[in-house]
Design a protein around this motif. Structure first.
Motif, short mmCIF file in Angstrom:
data_model
loop_
_atom_site.label_atom_id
_atom_site.label_comp_id
_atom_site.label_asym_id
_atom_site.label_seq_id
_atom_site.Cartn_x
_atom_site.Cartn_y
_atom_site.Cartn_z
N SER A 122 52.33 -45.36 45.23
CA SER A 122 51.50 -46.43 44.66
C SER A 122 51.32 -46.21 43.15
N ARG A 123 51.13 -44.95 42.77
CA ARG A 123 50.97 -44.65 41.33
C ARG A 123 52.29 -44.92 40.59
N TYR A 124 53.39 -44.55 41.24
CA TYR A 124 54.71 -44.69 40.64
C TYR A 124 55.01 -46.15 40.28
N ARG A 125 54.47 -47.05 41.10
CA ARG A 125 54.73 -48.47 40.91
C ARG A 125 54.16 -48.99 39.58
N GLU A 126 53.11 -48.35 39.10
CA GLU A 126 52.50 -48.81 37.83
C GLU A 126 53.25 -48.18 36.67
N LYS A 127 54.43 -48.70 36.43
CA LYS A 127 55.38 -48.01 35.54
C LYS A 127 54.85 -47.83 34.12
N SER A 129 51.74 -47.74 32.81
CA SER A 129 50.65 -46.78 32.62
C SER A 129 51.10 -45.37 32.99
N LEU A 130 52.06 -45.26 33.88
CA LEU A 130 52.63 -43.95 34.24
C LEU A 130 53.36 -43.35 33.03
N MET A 131 54.14 -44.19 32.36
CA MET A 131 54.85 -43.76 31.15
C MET A 131 53.84 -43.28 30.11
N ALA A 132 52.78 -44.06 29.93
CA ALA A 132 51.77 -43.73 28.92
C ALA A 132 51.12 -42.38 29.25
N GLU A 133 50.80 -42.20 30.52
CA GLU A 133 50.16 -40.96 30.96
C GLU A 133 51.06 -39.75 30.65
N TYR A 134 52.32 -39.85 31.01
CA TYR A 134 53.21 -38.71 30.80
C TYR A 134 53.58 -38.51 29.34
N GLY A 135 53.57 -39.60 28.59
CA GLY A 135 53.80 -39.48 27.15
C GLY A 135 52.70 -38.65 26.49
N GLU A 136 51.47 -38.84 26.96
CA GLU A 136 50.33 -38.08 26.42
C GLU A 136 50.37 -36.64 26.87
N LYS A 137 50.77 -36.47 28.13
CA LYS A 137 50.77 -35.13 28.71
C LYS A 137 51.87 -34.25 28.11
N TYR A 138 53.01 -34.86 27.77
CA TYR A 138 54.14 -34.10 27.23
C TYR A 138 54.63 -34.72 25.92
N PRO A 139 53.85 -34.54 24.84
CA PRO A 139 54.21 -35.20 23.58
C PRO A 139 55.53 -34.69 22.99
N ASP A 140 55.98 -33.55 23.44
CA ASP A 140 57.20 -32.97 22.89
C ASP A 140 58.46 -33.51 23.59
N PHE A 141 58.26 -34.41 24.57
CA PHE A 141 59.40 -34.92 25.33
C PHE A 141 59.69 -36.37 25.00
N TYR A 142 60.96 -36.70 25.10
CA TYR A 142 61.44 -38.06 24.89
C TYR A 142 61.38 -38.77 26.25
N LEU A 143 60.68 -39.88 26.30
CA LEU A 143 60.48 -40.57 27.57
C LEU A 143 61.58 -41.59 27.85
N LEU A 144 62.17 -41.46 29.01
CA LEU A 144 63.27 -42.35 29.40
C LEU A 144 62.87 -43.04 30.71
N PRO A 145 62.91 -44.38 30.76
CA PRO A 145 62.50 -45.05 32.01
C PRO A 145 63.45 -44.77 33.18
N GLU A 146 63.03 -45.13 34.33
CA GLU A 146 63.80 -44.99 35.57
C GLU A 146 65.23 -45.51 35.40
#
Ligand SMILES: *Cc1c(COP(=O)(O)O)cnc(C)c1O
Length: 297
Positions: A122-127, A129-146
């Motif tokens: 269910s959390r995964y579906r909210e793409k 806000s999930l991206m935003a959450e992980y972007g904050e948690k791992y600022p040193d990483f480049y975020l790539l969508p599914e």
């Protein structure tokens, strides 16, 4: 510095001509672009989508790629393998709870050094806000969508069209491929080869691909957009669903051509192409290239 990729990636990927009575009788020529041969662990189209994302990651000075996918995702697999091979860190955010023992995909990515995090379906579906959450948690990483499908995925896939033209000496009338997120297809369209119609074969139920492709193409800088179409009735029941008929087709295809397809993506695409040939969708004289996007290991 990106290490010299040609040393371990088979690029340009080979092009082979397929012979078969069915299309010979219809006056059609058929080639297969063997993207599956690019690398044993980095599925063909997943590499094409990663190429410019890796470049962008390095430009931004990030230490690795954080991306998303299901427990069997070819994209997660390819990203982990690329990270190990090209020396960057990887984090995989996996849909669903952890189940032990790990399946083959997750066991491999872990051994390749990927850090795994699990989120509920269910959390995964909210793409977003999930991206935003992980972007904050791992600022040193480049975020790539599914699926690795974003604007940087397009130019890598567009290169496939250039390779096809170089290898054949002309642009084919049709290029056919399996369609999951539609990222690869958007990339092929973005090459702007006006002589070539791009045909996608959806492997998921539903008709959202057209919209996804249009969204991705909005980033495209080229002027022309060739004709394209997504067929929505060759999914055999939906993603990762199959039928005995499809498995039999894949077996027969192997017997005839010694080329292995799989039942999630390339088998469905090839089945669809054969069906369209049989039904005279392609005019006599058509020159068709099917893309073996990979996924066999
Ligand atoms: C992921 C994948 C696709 C689908 O690519 P999209 O860009 O998501 O449409 C097709 N074939 C194979 C083998 C894949 O692994």
């Amino acid at each position: 510095m990106v290490p010299k990729q040609d040393a371990y990636l088979k690029i340009p990927s080979p092009m082979v001509k397929l012979s078969g009575d069915l299309w010979y009788e219809k006056g059609i020529e058929l080639w297969m672009k063997r993207e599956d041969l690019i690398h044993p662990q980095i599925s063909g189209n997943k590499w094409r989508k990663l190429e410019f994302n890796i470049e962008q990651m390095r430009k931004e000075g990030k230490s690795g790629i954080l991306t998303f996918g299901g427990a069997y995702s070819n994209h997660i697999y390819a990203t982990a393998a690329a990270g190990q091979l090209m020396d960057f860190k990887t984090i995989g955010v996996i849909r669903g709870e952890e189940t032990l023992p790990l399946n083959e995909t997750l066991a491999f990515v872990k051994s390749a050094g990927m850090t795994l995090e699990y989120v509920s379906r269910s959390r995964y579906r909210e793409k977003a806000s999930l991206m935003a959450e992980y972007g904050e948690k791992y600022p040193d990483f480049y975020l790539l969508p599914e699926g690795g499908s974003n604007s940087y995925a397009l130019p890598g896939c567009a290169k496939v069209m250039d390779e096809i033209k170089t290898e054949l000496g002309f642009s084919p009338d049709y290029v056919c491929l399996a369609c999951g997120t539609g990222g690869t297809m958007a990339g092929l369209i973005s090459a702007g080869v006006m002589e070539t119609t791009v045909l996608g074969f959806a492997v998921l139920k539903g008709s959202f691909h057209g919209a996804e492709i249009k969204k991705l193409l909005a980033f495209n800088e080229k002027e022309g957009e060739p004709e394209w179409e997504v067929f929505n009735h060759y999914h055999f029941g939906g993603y990762a669903k199959s039928k005995p008929e499809l498995l039999e087709f894949i077996q027969d295809f192997y017997t005839q051509h010694q080329i292995q397809l799989e039942c999630i993506y390339t088998g469905k695409m090839m089945y669809g192409v054969m069906d369209l040939i049989e039904k005279d969708f392609f005019p006599k004289g058509s020159r068709i290239v099917v893309i073996h996007t990979g996924g066999v290991r």
